[in-house]
Enzyme design. Sequence first.
Site: not given
Ligand code: PLP
Length: 908
Positions: A73, A125, A200, A225
């Site tokens: 951890r 998002y 992000d 992604k």
């Molecule tokens: N940020 C963006 C722009 C995303 O498209 C996503 C998921 O689609 C996330 C954050 C969240 O990521 P996760 O699904 O890996 O938790």
Amino acid sequence: MAPTIDTKATAVHHDLPTPDPETPIRPRQPYKLSTLCVAVENPSMKDQYGSSSVPIYQSATFKGVGNEYDYSRSGNPTRSHLEHHIAKISSAARAFAVSSGMAALDVILRLLRPGDEIIAGDDLYGGTNRLLTFIRTHVGVTVHHVDTTNPNAVIPFIHPTKTAMVLLESPTNPLLKIADLALISKEVKERAPNAIVVVDNTMMSPYLQRPLEHGADIVYDSATKYLSGHHDLMAGMITCNRDDLAKQIAFTINSVGNALTPIDCFLLLRGVKTMAVRMDRQQSTSQLVATYLYSLGFKVHYPGLPDHPGREIHQRISDGDGAVLSFETGDKELSEKIVGSTRLWGISVSFGCVNSLISMPCVMSHASIDPATRAARGLPEDLIRLCVGIEDSSDLLDDLEHALIDAGAIALSAQQNKYIRVPPAHAVLNKAVEQLAIGGSNSKGVDQEWFVSAPGKVILFGEHAVVHGVTAIAASVDLRCYGLTTPRNDGKLSARFIDIDNFQAEWDIESLPWDASAPLGQTERHPEDLDLQLIEAIQAGPLGELGSDKSQARNAALAFLYMYIKLMNTHRASVHFAVRATLPVGAGLGSSASFSTCAATALLLLSQRITIPSIPPPISADHPHLSHHGRHALERHNAEEANRWAFTAEKILHGNPSGVDNSVAVFGGALTYNRPGFGKTGGMESIQGFGSLRFLLTNSKVPRDTKKLVAGVGLMKQEQPEVVGSILKAIENISAQAKRSLADSSEFGRDSLLRDLSAMIVENHKHLVSLGVSHPSLEMIKETTAAPPYNLSTKLTGAGGGGCAVTLIPDDFSEAMMKDLLSELVECGFDPYLTSVGGSGMGILSPYPEHSNMSSKVLLPGQVTPPETPDEAADSPYAGASIRSLFETKSSSELTVWARSLGKWLYV
Ligand code: PLP
């Protein structure tokens, strides 16, 4: 485009594996980023056996005392390798691997304390919005959502001490909107030196954009992604250059235990090695696809296109345009056909995978719910998102072209000898005729019965505050008005409004004041202003004999006759129009708008200004979820036309309506509404993507005086501007939050939506009480529903002062408990209605025989053989009536179930 790395920025932050210069004469150049991606080397962590791939240390504990690793951890060697590697390619001093992108944001948001303020984008998002809501409601952090594509919109929200974080995304998904990360970071640092700028970077990956180089303090990626690239793991990466932040982040990860597992670290590390080649390929194909669609005349969103808004900014802060693009076809049905016709492009959420994906953000997020389509601004309903993978670009383009041809979006031009775009309306029409050969299904619109319906509305959030510029949220309630037109054969026009003063009247069609009205061409729209001369002529003529005691019915008849004369000038069809309402009339629930919508839709069908859509083609086995669960959305054109006429009817009924009620009655779902003024243009915007919710609607039956209540709030605002100002601000926050929660609901599940809404309902009601618009009867409803065992959240809706209250009903609320609650409310003298909120808009009972549930005895509307009903009597004026007498005699409690049982309803 091959990216280059800013050597200044990277060199200071970590030990690159670029060898030292061998000779001063021919020094080695620093490695390019694509080389760094594949070279997983950490000089301080040499493998004891020289393994060329980082091993998976699948161990929770490590032996010994005081060693670098003791418990996974807190730290794990596979994770350290991954973190070192990601830091290297991100221009970062430190990186942290956690279990998902959302986990990354969670760790970052734990830097905040109660009272802090965040400025965040308004097009983030959905998961990000969800988590921001949580910290707003549970941690006491204020969140300002602003349009970050305009740095000037951010500045007014920056507070020198309170602003603790600014959260940005660029480009956004799926409209690829650009924010100037560098400029906003600079502005924030100048005005609030302690604020942390967080980006992000998921849409870009560190290969294409490294925001730490542009002033960001923390960057995170959903490594699910592009970093991993294969859709086979979930992960999140956090990078930063500040020691103080790194310490706090490490502390949180160790405390909450959301670090990435060793095996996922291994997989992610393997994925990152190919990131550069994947992205280069994905990006160059994206450019080809975007250019191809653009050249056909579609509206395409991709930063690689010359006219993409913010393209210059994007070019300045990034090294490429990425592999997500979206385009609009101009018609939702057409988009569905295109998406349904592709083979190589897989229909799936998410992006960043080696396989190409296609989706319709609006339809897919509605897949399990009633489609609440509407013509409004915001995310276009017809938007198709393409996430380009690494397949051969010619195969991808070929598959897309085939899909466009199959859907009728493009066709071969003999003249130009190439495929050209077919205007959307023609594409849908041509295909409909081709597939079904029923192009003229309602060509004899006046010879058949038309059965239509439209929902009422509730204001969920923002009433009263809306008068002062705050956003309000209105939603449809599935308490409906129904309208039925039945052909007559005696040159008469009749109307019967059973639930509106039990109104009944009959006129000779030729005696109507046709001459008072300027004729309207078949495709001509009603002018903005009402035809006052016609109104006067109707008042004096056909309505002249009616007493003034039936004012509601009189107004309804006026609106009906007005539209009849305007729309039916050339047809002058002899019909009977009957209306039923299952919602209380005049209780502030939009009954007049649902009446107006029914009357407008029925007359538009009779005058053939709108025609119902064809039966769509069978859905292929590959794409079953585009079926809308068997529903056929009415075309947008119909809905817009019905809405325009319903608004005209609303003007006749109300003088100066806002247009909200008729929009909800036509389009269903939910929308936000702003009054013009207050520095804004005002308008409506649909809230896309949420399914219907159960609500109890309780009519207190206490008369309310809307004007007085509104004036009371106005006076209070004058006397106590600060108090009222802060209440209005709080309500604005609730509306903004509700909008996001509702829009994200299909993605985040109902439980969380219901929890959020419940909290917001309680909060909004409290503010309305402070504004002095509640009433003892409404408080009694609130207390009854809030008491154990019900524990429900209630707020007043609309003007207050009596009127109605809405209570959110969780999905697991038992029937027995509901029965008890209903009888308690009835005992107190209230009228409770259990209904769903946010469902479909206007509906038309399908005339297609294959959609009918009726027995052969009861004919479907549109079938002209007279059935064996009393209407069939030789002296009956009704020709082909099949359901008229049942419609007029059913009790209102039976009406909805009966109407649904007749066959398939086509809804907007
Ligand atoms: N940020 C963006 C722009 C995303 O498209 C996503 C998921 O689609 C996330 C954050 C969240 O990521 P996760 O699904 O890996 O938790």
